[in-house]
Design a protein around this motif. Structure first.
Motif, PDB file in Angstrom:
ATOM      1  N   ASN A  45       0.825  -2.319  -5.101  1.00 40.23           N
ATOM      2  CA  ASN A  45       0.979  -3.281  -4.023  1.00 40.23           C
ATOM      3  C   ASN A  45       1.972  -2.695  -3.013  1.00 40.23           C
ATOM      4  O   ASN A  45       1.627  -1.825  -2.250  1.00 40.23           O
ATOM      5  CB  ASN A  45       1.422  -4.639  -4.589  1.00 40.23           C
ATOM      6  CG  ASN A  45       1.405  -5.744  -3.553  1.00 40.23           C
ATOM      7  OD1 ASN A  45       1.483  -5.487  -2.353  1.00 40.23           O
ATOM      8  ND2 ASN A  45       1.304  -6.968  -3.989  1.00 40.23           N
ATOM      9  N   ASN A  56       5.862  -6.902  -6.566  1.00 44.13           N
ATOM     10  CA  ASN A  56       4.998  -7.126  -5.409  1.00 44.13           C
ATOM     11  C   ASN A  56       5.433  -6.313  -4.201  1.00 44.13           C
ATOM     12  O   ASN A  56       4.624  -5.649  -3.570  1.00 44.13           O
ATOM     13  CB  ASN A  56       5.010  -8.622  -5.085  1.00 44.13           C
ATOM     14  CG  ASN A  56       4.002  -9.037  -4.067  1.00 44.13           C
ATOM     15  OD1 ASN A  56       4.100  -8.650  -2.911  1.00 44.13           O
ATOM     16  ND2 ASN A  56       3.016  -9.828  -4.473  1.00 44.13           N
ATOM     17  N   ASP A 102       3.309 -13.261   3.578  1.00 46.78           N
ATOM     18  CA  ASP A 102       3.162 -12.344   2.447  1.00 46.78           C
ATOM     19  C   ASP A 102       4.197 -11.233   2.575  1.00 46.78           C
ATOM     20  O   ASP A 102       4.978 -10.983   1.661  1.00 46.78           O
ATOM     21  CB  ASP A 102       1.722 -11.798   2.453  1.00 46.78           C
ATOM     22  CG  ASP A 102       1.398 -11.029   1.189  1.00 46.78           C
ATOM     23  OD1 ASP A 102       2.323 -10.495   0.559  1.00 46.78           O
ATOM     24  OD2 ASP A 102       0.200 -10.946   0.849  1.00 46.78           O
TER      25      ASP A 102
END
Ligand code: MG
Length: 278
Positions: free
Chosen positions: A58, A103, A216
């Motif tokens: 990611n 992440n 995000d």
């Protein structure tokens, strides 16, 4: 002014793109998480597969020595690519328990590695491997790569996702994307913390509520303005949190990264990579 930015689609053909990082040679690495690959775009327009499989990579960043630091959903770890190309796992456990699915990651000027650990890579097999959370919580961590010491810096963000420091590193911004998982019970906002000393966070407050969509990932420019993803494209916030403007992007963006000049943002957005020239 942000509405007048020139948006160019550089490449399309991914499934869910994330984690862009601009390399010293001008190339951009980015992740296509469901396809378990890292792609590499070059200024000549070419895109090639850099790594596949890649542990469902990611977020990416560069450390102070220019080495690539990577979040891997699949191996539930943070790794580093050494100068000779070998991949070195840095951390995959806290207190004996496996991380959820790191992440996004940033490196502070003192070399410490700060990363978020929400559950998105273990909720299904799409972006990693479905599994139970061993930690049972979603933390932001600080790793000192010199000693291996891993510290929880906050548990105050439900689903911590993107993160970035202010230019002087006195503020850490962390997005909460729990709205995607919990609906109205979750949050679509960015939290700001004061960084006390070099390792402690204080005075959590909501910096911006994203509407529509979620933050995000995001980046902060040298003036402290924050460029966030949202369902309406990029939204730019001043250091105190007021909205300065929006740049529509044809697909929903996940994250962005500045090039070396600071005049261009590379934006991963759903299936495509875009350039936004400010
Ligand atoms: Mg993210």
């Amino acid at each position: 002014m942000f509405e007048d930015s020139v948006v160019t689609r550089l490449w399309t053909g991914g499934e869910w793109l994330e984690g862009p990082v601009c390399l010293p040679d001008g190339d951009v690495l980015f992740s296509d998480i469901p396809n378990d690959r890292v792609l590499r775009w070059s200024p000549d327009g070419g895109v090639r597969v850099e790594l596949q499989p890649c542990g469902h990579a990611n977020g990416h960043t560069l450390d102070r020595e220019g080495r690539l630091v990577r979040c891997e959903h699949g191996r539930r770890r943070v790794s580093r690519v050494e100068a000779d190309g070998t991949v070195h796992g840095l951390v995959d456990r806290y207190d004996g328990k496996r991380l959820n699915s790191p992440n996004d990651v940033v490196v502070r000027s003192d070399g410490t590695i700060w990363f978020t650990d929400p559950p998105y890579g273990i909720l299904s097999d799409r972006e990693g491997h479905k599994a139970d959370s061993e930690l049972g919580e979603h933390y932001v961590f600080r790793l000192d790569p010199a000693t291996g010491e891993l510290t929880i810096v906050t548990d105050a963000v439900e689903d911590p996702n993107g993160l970035a420091f202010s230019p002087d590193e006195t503020i850490l911004y962390v997005s909460d994307t729990s709205g995607a998982r919990l609906g109205d019970a979750g949050n679509p906002h960015i939290v700001a913390f004061d960084v006390a000393g070099s390792a402690r966070l204080e005075r959590a407050r909501v910096f911006a509520v994203i509407e529509p969509g979620l933050a995000d990932g995001f980046r902060v420019d040298p003036d402290g303005n924050l460029y966030s993803s949202s369902a309406a494209g990029l939204i730019v916030y001043a250091p105190q949190g007021e909205e300065l403007g929006r740049t529509p992007v044809p697909e929903v963006p996940s994250t962005c990264v500045f090039d070396a000049t600071g005049a261009r943002l590379y934006v991963t957005a759903s299936s495509s990579l875009y350039a936004v020239d400010l």
